[in-house]
Motif scaffolding. Structure first.
Motif, PDB file in Angstrom:
ATOM      1  N   ILE A 263      43.749 134.362   5.537  1.00  0.00           N
ATOM      2  CA  ILE A 263      42.797 133.718   4.636  1.00  0.00           C
ATOM      3  C   ILE A 263      42.666 134.528   3.352  1.00  0.00           C
ATOM      4  CG2 ILE A 263      40.342 133.187   4.329  1.00  0.00           C
ATOM      5  CD1 ILE A 263      40.318 132.302   7.263  1.00  0.00           C
ATOM      6  N   VAL A 265      44.833 136.205   1.749  1.00  0.00           N
ATOM      7  CA  VAL A 265      45.929 136.134   0.785  1.00  0.00           C
ATOM      8  C   VAL A 265      46.182 134.739   0.237  1.00  0.00           C
ATOM      9  CG1 VAL A 265      47.097 138.120   1.765  1.00  0.00           C
ATOM     10  CG2 VAL A 265      47.719 135.843   2.547  1.00  0.00           C
ATOM     11  N   VAL A 266      45.406 133.755   0.682  1.00  0.00           N
ATOM     12  CA  VAL A 266      45.623 132.407   0.147  1.00  0.00           C
ATOM     13  C   VAL A 266      45.316 132.421  -1.340  1.00  0.00           C
ATOM     14  CG1 VAL A 266      44.804 130.032   0.177  1.00  0.00           C
ATOM     15  CG2 VAL A 266      45.063 131.278   2.308  1.00  0.00           C
ATOM     16  N   PRO A 267      46.280 132.033  -2.176  1.00  0.00           N
ATOM     17  CA  PRO A 267      45.971 132.011  -3.602  1.00  0.00           C
ATOM     18  C   PRO A 267      45.085 130.818  -3.945  1.00  0.00           C
ATOM     19  CG  PRO A 267      48.253 131.372  -3.221  1.00  0.00           C
ATOM     20  CD  PRO A 267      47.629 131.576  -1.881  1.00  0.00           C
ATOM     21  N   THR A 268      43.850 131.080  -4.327  1.00  0.00           N
ATOM     22  CA  THR A 268      42.993 129.997  -4.804  1.00  0.00           C
ATOM     23  C   THR A 268      42.209 130.513  -5.989  1.00  0.00           C
ATOM     24  OG1 THR A 268      40.972 130.535  -3.609  1.00  0.00           O
ATOM     25  CG2 THR A 268      42.598 129.230  -2.426  1.00  0.00           C
TER      26      THR A 268
ATOM     27  N   VAL B 188      53.180 133.224   1.994  1.00  0.00           N
ATOM     28  CA  VAL B 188      51.947 133.689   1.347  1.00  0.00           C
ATOM     29  C   VAL B 188      51.770 135.200   1.426  1.00  0.00           C
ATOM     30  CG1 VAL B 188      50.303 131.836   1.141  1.00  0.00           C
ATOM     31  CG2 VAL B 188      50.776 132.766   3.392  1.00  0.00           C
ATOM     32  N   THR B 192      51.880 137.566  -1.787  1.00  0.00           N
ATOM     33  CA  THR B 192      50.794 138.440  -2.221  1.00  0.00           C
ATOM     34  C   THR B 192      51.302 139.862  -2.447  1.00  0.00           C
ATOM     35  OG1 THR B 192      49.396 137.084  -0.833  1.00  0.00           O
ATOM     36  CG2 THR B 192      48.424 139.080  -1.714  1.00  0.00           C
ATOM     37  N   ALA B 217      46.780 129.064  -9.225  1.00  0.00           N
ATOM     38  CA  ALA B 217      45.989 130.131  -8.628  1.00  0.00           C
ATOM     39  C   ALA B 217      46.675 131.484  -8.838  1.00  0.00           C
ATOM     40  CB  ALA B 217      45.780 129.862  -7.144  1.00  0.00           C
ATOM     41  N   GLU B 221      45.599 134.843 -11.253  1.00  0.00           N
ATOM     42  CA  GLU B 221      45.488 136.171 -10.685  1.00  0.00           C
ATOM     43  C   GLU B 221      46.041 137.266 -11.597  1.00  0.00           C
ATOM     44  OE1 GLU B 221      47.215 137.408  -6.725  1.00  0.00           O
ATOM     45  OE2 GLU B 221      45.951 135.693  -6.244  1.00  0.00           O
ATOM     46  N   PRO B 260      43.616 122.992  -3.969  1.00  0.00           N
ATOM     47  CA  PRO B 260      42.747 123.172  -2.811  1.00  0.00           C
ATOM     48  C   PRO B 260      41.966 124.484  -2.913  1.00  0.00           C
ATOM     49  CG  PRO B 260      45.027 123.559  -2.212  1.00  0.00           C
ATOM     50  CD  PRO B 260      45.026 123.084  -3.627  1.00  0.00           C
ATOM     51  N   LEU B 262      39.242 127.334  -0.903  1.00  0.00           N
ATOM     52  CA  LEU B 262      38.847 127.812   0.427  1.00  0.00           C
ATOM     53  C   LEU B 262      37.340 127.778   0.596  1.00  0.00           C
ATOM     54  CD1 LEU B 262      41.005 130.846   1.484  1.00  0.00           C
ATOM     55  CD2 LEU B 262      40.743 128.674   2.635  1.00  0.00           C
TER      56      LEU B 262
END
Lengths: 327, 327
Positions: A263, A265-268, B188, B192, B217, B221, B260, B262
């Motif tokens: 969770i 590392v999810v890019p959001t 993912v 990262t 996203a 970053e 999307p 989180l």
């Protein structure tokens, strides 16, 4: 929703790597690759279950075993009264008509020299060889309009290269729906598409699910997407399920350290500017599975017990289970 | 505008491709600036011209592509005026590019270290010993054990190959690195790791970067400034925070809503109706008009220019100009 349509029990898919050649070289070959190692889960009627994991976690192997595409599969996959693993040739054929698969790459999974009609109606050619062509034609047209390729006559006799990526993915979905399956296994159906197209295809899949009373097994590495499309999510690591439960519970209150790491590392856009803590190293090779909990070498909270003892799945909430000594 | 030194200045760049007998514009009137140490993000759906822009800046366009007009001032010299012989001195030494497919970019029959050392010897003028010493340093920098430099590409995982490509890009200390979808084919977790590596290198080596990605996203970053492209044109450009938190162009607004999340309510994701235009038939006037929720007839009359919505934040939309004029 409480009736499992597919139940998977102790599913193993072990590939042997011993070959005559490797013996000749006197190389010590790893022997066995445990791509899927003792998996249990149910797929309930009408739900969307997401199978999430890094590459090498075995999620696609599970899908292929369910489609009876792997002779190496052992254990039980119960679907409509049959055990998929032990199905014979004709049984397999029947089974694949009821359970269809959609693949990731809308470019590679089509023959560039076949018309859209031929591609969409291929399941009919295989499963209903005696069906007259005009019936196949109207079936294909109906399937194309179902997936929003309108008017279908504009698409039937075109070739894949004339279609955009999104349209091609629609064609593949149409083809999967041709035989009125009960279960659709979608292997990364949108990972090659742009953000907005992704949403469009997922919306289409949700709409088709309602119209055709489908059950989905959605394989993806995009954890953020599961929130919008799945009812339950199951997190796989190195051939085993680490955590499974309703999406809001697993994402909102992750219990397994691996889920927590995923969770993070999810890019959001929610986490812009945060420094991402990432697991060191890469997923180990499935020929060399670590002792005890297979996640322990990369686990930030591992204790001694984790090295020795394999953790069992424990209930940690309503329909929410995790396999970790520390929960 | 501040009087600080500008490393790269692209002025009215137009790139076109020959398809059959006609020329099709892929990049239109592109204008960007890059200051030393800055990271500029280039985003947009596939086909919007972001990769073509990068190849154009590098002067690496395929045979059927050409720069029709515009200037690319890099470190004081106009790259469009250089001969193919002169441009070779700029490549790798002054500016380098990291591509998406790391597997295809490495020579499979040469050790990874050898490939980097060769580049150091040929282009950097180092002797063999110094080159290998530098390879060791570079491997240290990218987080791979230096002894792995003797491995062949197939012995590397996807993430390691991408790291090696980054090492090759930075080996001659270029002033500018272009990263073209450099994390796209990765998982993912590995993605990262690569992002963290790029962030660290950016600080350590004071790299200037053009970071091209379709994932907004990831752009958010790492980038200081962001340009969003649509149908070959920049439709909005500004500081990362300004653009992401106060998007002005309707396309950018929709694009951000299609991502999307989180956190927060799992409301429906938005998809942008329709598809981006084919380069052959980009509509008259504003090219986003056919998909635009606030577009009006008069948007088709002329092409909207980038106008300031706030300091250092510009968008190309007639509707914004009007609301601003009313104030």
């Amino acid at each position: 929703m409480d009736q499992p349509i597919v139940s998977v029990r102790n599913l193993n898919v072990w590939f042997s790597t011993r070959s005559r050649l490797s013996r000749l070289w006197r190389r010590r070959s790893p022997g066995v690759i445990k791509a899927v190692d003792g998996i249990n889960f149910n797929l309930y009627q009408g739900e969307t279950l997401a199978l999430v994991g890094e590459s090498g976690s075995g999620k696609t192997t599970v899908a292929r075993a369910m489609m009876a595409l792997l002779s190496e599969a052992e254990g039980e996959i119960r679907f409509e009264g049959r055990n998929v693993v032990r199905a014979g040739r004709t049984e397999k054929l029947k089974l694949r008509a009821r359970m269809q698969m959609i693949f990731q790459d809308p470019f590679d999974s089509m023959n560039p020299r076949e018309t859209i009609f031929k591609i969409v109606s291929e399941p009919l050619a295989i499963h209903r060889p005696r069906m007259p062509k005009y019936e196949r034609l109207s079936g294909a047209a109906r399937a194309l309009s179902d997936v929003g390729l309108l008017p279908p006559e504009d698409f039937l006799f075109r070739y894949p290269h004339e279609l955009s990526g999104g349209q091609r993915q629609r064609v593949l979905i149409a083809s999967a729906l041709m035989l009125n399956p009960a279960v659709i296994i979608a292997d990364e159906p949108v990972s090659m598409l742009d953000a907005s197209l992704k949403v469009e295809i997922l919306k289409l899949m949700a709409q088709l699910k309602k119209e055709h009373r489908l059950t989905y097994l959605l394989i993806t590495h995009d954890l953020a997407l599961t929130r919008y499309v799945a009812d339950r999510v199951s997190i796989m690591y190195l051939g085993e399920i680490m955590e499974i439960g309703p999406v809001e519970q697993v994402l909102g209150d992750p219990r397994h350290p691996y889920t927590r790491a995923l969770i993070k590392v999810v890019p959001t856009l929610d986490a812009v500017g945060e420094r991402k803590k990432v697991l060191e190293g890469e997923i180990p090779h499935a020929s060399n599975i670590p002792s005890g909990c297979r996640f322990h070498p990369r686990c930030p909270v591992a204790v001694k017990e984790c090295v020795r003892q394999v953790p069992q799945m424990k209930a940690v909430g309503n329909r929410h289970r995790a396999a970790c000594h520390l929960v | 505008m501040t009087a600080t030194y500008v490393l790269l200045e692209v002025e009215n760049l137009n790139i076109e491709f020959r398809i059959g007998s006609e020329y099709v514009s892929a990049v239109r009137d592109l204008a960007v600036e890059l200051r030393p140490g800055e990271t500029l993000g280039l985003a947009g759906e596939s086909g919007c011209g972001k990769s073509t822009a990068a190849l154009g800046i590098m002067n690496l366009l395929p045979d059927n592509g050409r720069i029709r007009s515009g200037r690319i001032i890099f470190d004081g010299q106009d790259l469009t005026k250089l001969s193919s012989h002169e441009i070779r001195r700029v490549w790798w030494k002054e500016m380098a590019i990291v591509f998406q497919g790391a597997l295809n970019s490495l020579n499979p029959v040469k050790r990874v270290g050898t490939q980097i050392a060769e580049s150091l010897i040929l282009r950097g003028g180092l002797d063999k010993k110094a080159a290998w010493r530098r390879v060791g340093e570079l491997f240290e920098l990218i987080g791979i054990k230096p002894e792995r430099a003797y491995d062949y590409p197939h012995e590397f995982s996807g993430g390691m190959r991408q790291r090696a490509m980054i090492a090759m890009a930075i080996c001659l200390n270029p002033k500018l690195v272009i990263a073209d979808e450099c994390t796209t084919a990765l998982d993912v977790m590995i993605q990262t790791q690569i992002m963290n590596l790029l962030k660290a290198l950016k600080v350590q080596l004071q790299l200037s970067m053009i970071f091209i990605n379709h994932d907004l996203a990831l752009i958010a970053e790492i980038c200081d400034r962001v340009a969003i492209m649509y149908a070959g044109r920049i439709v909005e450009i500004g500081e990362m925070e300004d653009l992401f938190f106060r998007p002005a162009h309707p396309y950018v607004k929709l694009l951000l809503q299609s991502l999307p999340r989180l956190k927060g309510p799992a409301e429906d994701l938005v998809s942008i109706p329709g598809a981006p235009p084919r380069l052959k038939d980009v509509p008259m006037g504003c090219s986003f008009l056919p998909r635009c929720p606030i577009g009006a007839d008069d948007c088709s009359r002329s092409i909207p220019h980038l106008t300031e919505v706030e300091k250092d934040h510009r968008a190309a939309c007639f509707k914004i100009e009007k609301t601003k004029g009313n104030k």
